[in-house]
Scaffold this motif. Structure first.
Motif: not given
Length: 246
Positions: A160-164, A174-177, A244-246
């Motif tokens: 996922l690509a997340i923009t705030i 990026d979120y890796d899943f 947030i780190e997984k």
């Protein structure tokens, strides 16, 4: 014989006319003493107190395992508030500090209103220490609606690509899943976790953004409040975003 009878009657009359001096100290009757003891026994229970013991919160009305009204005591001044305090197992947090930078303290009461899997929700109340009026704190929903924009883009590789965007600043990571591959969620959800704290005489708020019905929190949004004298309320001052780190 008549003379003796007359003297006897005279003695009774004199005794009847005598007055008895009573001490000035008030003596409660047994019934009054019992009533006073009952009032002490039924004093509203103290449920929370500030570290300096100048602010106290007393339970006033309880219904269905939650308080629906409390009495707030600030340095001996009292006022009732219809705050709801559910039985979550966490006591209210109470502070007495200067949030407005006017060298006068305000009472701060932070109440946990819900908790569970992926849920941790608090609300905050700020009360003027002089007149016991409640001061408005900008609600997180208003901040999200008017100050924060987010987008979620699903990538071909399953990430996922997340923009705030907040206060003119943009954060992209990026979120890796994809934690919710079957859901077409276009923006982050807020409100599952709402945590207020008081740090260095400031109100702070953490509202992480989540993805999915069983929320996976992917971005931490941390808000600092500032007192606005014109509106007499606490408004958002600064917003910081980080993944947030997984």
């Amino acid at each position: 014989m008549k003379k003796e009878m007359w003297l006897w009657l005279l003695g009774i009359s004199l005794l009847a006319g005598c007055s008895v001096t009573v001490p000035n100290d008030t003596v409660n009757t047994p019934a009054e003493q019992v009533s006073s003891q009952l009032e002490i026994q039924h004093e509203a229970p103290l449920i929370a107190v500030s570290e300096d013991e100048k602010v106290k919160v007393f339970a006033r009305n309880e219904a269905q395992n939650e308080l629906t009204e409390v009495t707030l005591d600030i340095d001996g001044k009292r006022k009732n508030f219809d705050w709801t305090i559910p039985d979550t197992g966490t006591k209210p947090q109470v502070f007495y500090t200067d949030l407005t930078n006017d060298h006068k303290e305000e009472a701060v009461i932070i109440i946990q209103t819900g908790r569970g899997t992926g849920l941790n929700h608090y609300e905050i109340h700020v009360v003027n220490g002089e007149d016991l009026s409640e001061m408005n704190v900008q609600h997180y929903e208003d901040i999200v609606a008017h100050t924060i924009e987010s987008t979620i883009t699903k990538k071909n590789d399953g990430t996922l690509a997340i923009t705030i965007k907040a206060q003119g600043k943009e954060s992209t990571f990026d979120y890796d899943f994809d934690p919710a591959p079957d859901i077409n969620q276009a923006q982050l959800a807020f409100g599952g976790v709402v945590i207020y704290t008081v740090e260095n005489q400031k109100i702070m708020l953490n509202i992480p953004g989540s993805i999915g019905i069983s929320p996976i929190y992917v971005a931490d949004v941390r808000i600092a409040y500032q007192f606005n004298r014109t509106n007499n309320e606490f408004l958002v001052e600064q917003i910081d975003v980080k993944p947030i780190e997984k």
